[in-house]
Design an enzyme around this catalytic site. Structure first.
Site, PDB file in Angstrom:
ATOM      1  N   GLY A  10      -4.554   2.968   1.848  1.00  0.00           N
ATOM      2  CA  GLY A  10      -5.361   2.376   0.779  1.00  0.00           C
ATOM      3  C   GLY A  10      -4.755   1.070   0.324  1.00  0.00           C
ATOM      4  NE  ARG A  11      -4.923  -4.138   2.216  1.00  0.00           N
ATOM      5  CZ  ARG A  11      -3.774  -4.173   2.885  1.00  0.00           C
ATOM      6  NH1 ARG A  11      -2.666  -4.551   2.282  1.00  0.00           N
ATOM      7  NH2 ARG A  11      -3.726  -3.815   4.152  1.00  0.00           N
ATOM      8  N   GLY A  12      -4.940  -1.375  -3.205  1.00  0.00           N
ATOM      9  CA  GLY A  12      -5.458  -1.652  -4.534  1.00  0.00           C
ATOM     10  C   GLY A  12      -5.415  -3.124  -4.855  1.00  0.00           C
ATOM     11  CB  SER A  13      -6.327  -4.931  -7.941  1.00  0.00           C
ATOM     12  OG  SER A  13      -7.619  -4.389  -7.943  1.00  0.00           O
ATOM     13  CB  ALA A  15       0.340  -1.783  -5.208  1.00  0.00           C
ATOM     14  CB  THR A  16      -0.213  -1.930   0.271  1.00  0.00           C
ATOM     15  OG1 THR A  16      -0.682  -3.268   0.243  1.00  0.00           O
ATOM     16  CG2 THR A  16      -0.730  -1.254   1.531  1.00  0.00           C
ATOM     17  CB  VAL A  17      -1.723   3.463  -1.249  1.00  0.00           C
ATOM     18  CG1 VAL A  17      -1.258   4.914  -1.340  1.00  0.00           C
ATOM     19  CG2 VAL A  17      -2.067   2.938  -2.638  1.00  0.00           C
ATOM     20  CE  LYS A  31      -1.528   1.611  -6.769  1.00  0.00           C
ATOM     21  NZ  LYS A  31      -2.295   2.197  -7.900  1.00  0.00           N
ATOM     22  CG  ASP A 124     -10.817   0.545 -12.604  1.00  0.00           C
ATOM     23  OD1 ASP A 124     -12.055   0.367 -12.667  1.00  0.00           O
ATOM     24  OD2 ASP A 124     -10.117   0.119 -11.668  1.00  0.00           O
TER      25      ASP A 124
END
Length: 338
Positions: A10-13, A15-17, A31, A124
């Site tokens: 996964g990739r957030g705003s 950070a990368t998971v 993360k 969110d």
């Protein structure tokens, strides 16, 4: 603790998971972001470390590692093998049946009740931020979360979240309290029932944000939902924040009382390559960051800032994945494109 970093899941705003494994082979999620830009991730660490709920992704620690001599801040969290509710919707052909919606909603409310009882607002809530574990769904991605005492109550203050899931008072820049999370729960129920964002008929971001914040329009409820489901949505989506049900009141609503435990259909082995292939995010799609200050702006200017495009990517109202997500930590305020 010794651990090994695995594939991107996964990739957030900010950070990368990654999937990671301990020396004993136990999976967990990591993360990561550069230490120099990890304020939001450290904020999430501080919040997660104080929480203990089976319906919130659990905290497992943090550390600092090095990637090509660059220090990286790593937040260790519980691994959820089923991905997100968004993934589940896609696997079910674009919508979920009402029994599963009731079960997921009940568990989301239990997680929110724990947050609100600790004076925290998530800010969110959406299907992409609700993770599917082996024994139920869990609220994740607390990077936008904030203490109630720290939120601004006047127009022009910073706010966080994904615009299409924002409550009217948040779009207007008035406040972002517990009631905003309740509005988002209603939006999540609509998303689970339809596979679409709550405002699918609007294709212009500015007019869409105006409609949320200022028009007085109400969201269209899925026609096939039971009367209990429609009533649940009605009390979540009241435009006046003060008239919405609280999370504790929602937990007593017939829509989520006596829900049956949903059937497990998530992969439970980290060796399930088809599952990981469906979740892995290409390294070629980094998030674009923009800085915004809403203080003192007019409503129209705030909306324009909200949907301000980057040089290479315009936000898309129809596809929620392209929406601009506004992140606000305790120190920095920034605009991120999901």
């Amino acid at each position: 603790m010794e651990w090994t970093r695995g594939p991107v899941i996964g990739r957030g705003s900010y950070a990368t998971v990654y999937l990671a494994t301990t020396a004993a082979g136990d999976p967990f999620a990591v993360k990561s972001s550069k230490l120099s830009t990890s304020v939001s991730l450290q904020n999430e660490q501080q919040i997660l470390s104080q929480l203990n709920s089976p319906n919130i992704i659990s905290y497992k620690g943090y550390d600092i590692s090095y990637n090509n001599n660059t220090p990286m801040y790593n937040l260790h969290m519980e691994y959820a093998p089923g991905g997100t509710i968004s993934d589940t919707i896609k696997k079910h052909g674009g919508s979920l049946d009402e029994s599963l919606i009731r079960s997921y909603t009940h568990q989301i409310l239990l997680g929110l009740d724990h947050l609100h009882s600790n004076n925290l607002v998530h800010c969110d809530i959406k299907c992409r931020n609700i993770l599917v574990g082996e024994n139920g769904v869990k609220i994740g991605d607390l990077g936008c979360a904030r203490l109630v005492e720290n939120r601004g109550g006047a127009a022009g203050t910073a706010f966080s979240g994904t615009p299409v899931f924002m409550a009217p008072e948040v779009v207007r820049g008035e406040e972002q309290g517990f009631a905003a999370d309740v509005w988002a729960v209603g939006c999540v129920v609509i998303e689970m029932a339809t596979g679409c964002n709550p405002w699918p008929e609007v294709d212009d971001p500015i007019s869409g944000l105006y409609r949320i914040g200022y028009s007085g329009d109400v969201l269209e409820l899925p026609g096939w939902l039971s009367p209990e489901g429609k009533d649940f949505l009605a009390v979540c989506l009241r435009r006046d924040a003060g008239e919405r049900f609280t999370v504790k009141e929602l937990l007593r609503h017939p829509f989520v009382v006596k829900v049956e435990e949903f059937e497990k259909n998530s992969p439970t082995s980290v060796l399930n390559q088809d599952f990981w292939g469906s979740l892995e995010v290409p390294e070629s799609s980094p998030a674009t960051t923009q800085i915004a200050d809403f203080s003192g702006e007019s409503p129209l200017e705030r909306m324009r800032q909200l949907v301000k495009d980057s040089p290479s990517c315009l936000p898309n109202w129809i596809d929620e994945e392209d929406w601009i997500t506004i992140r606000s930590g305790l120190i920095e305020e920034s605009l991120k494109i999901s």
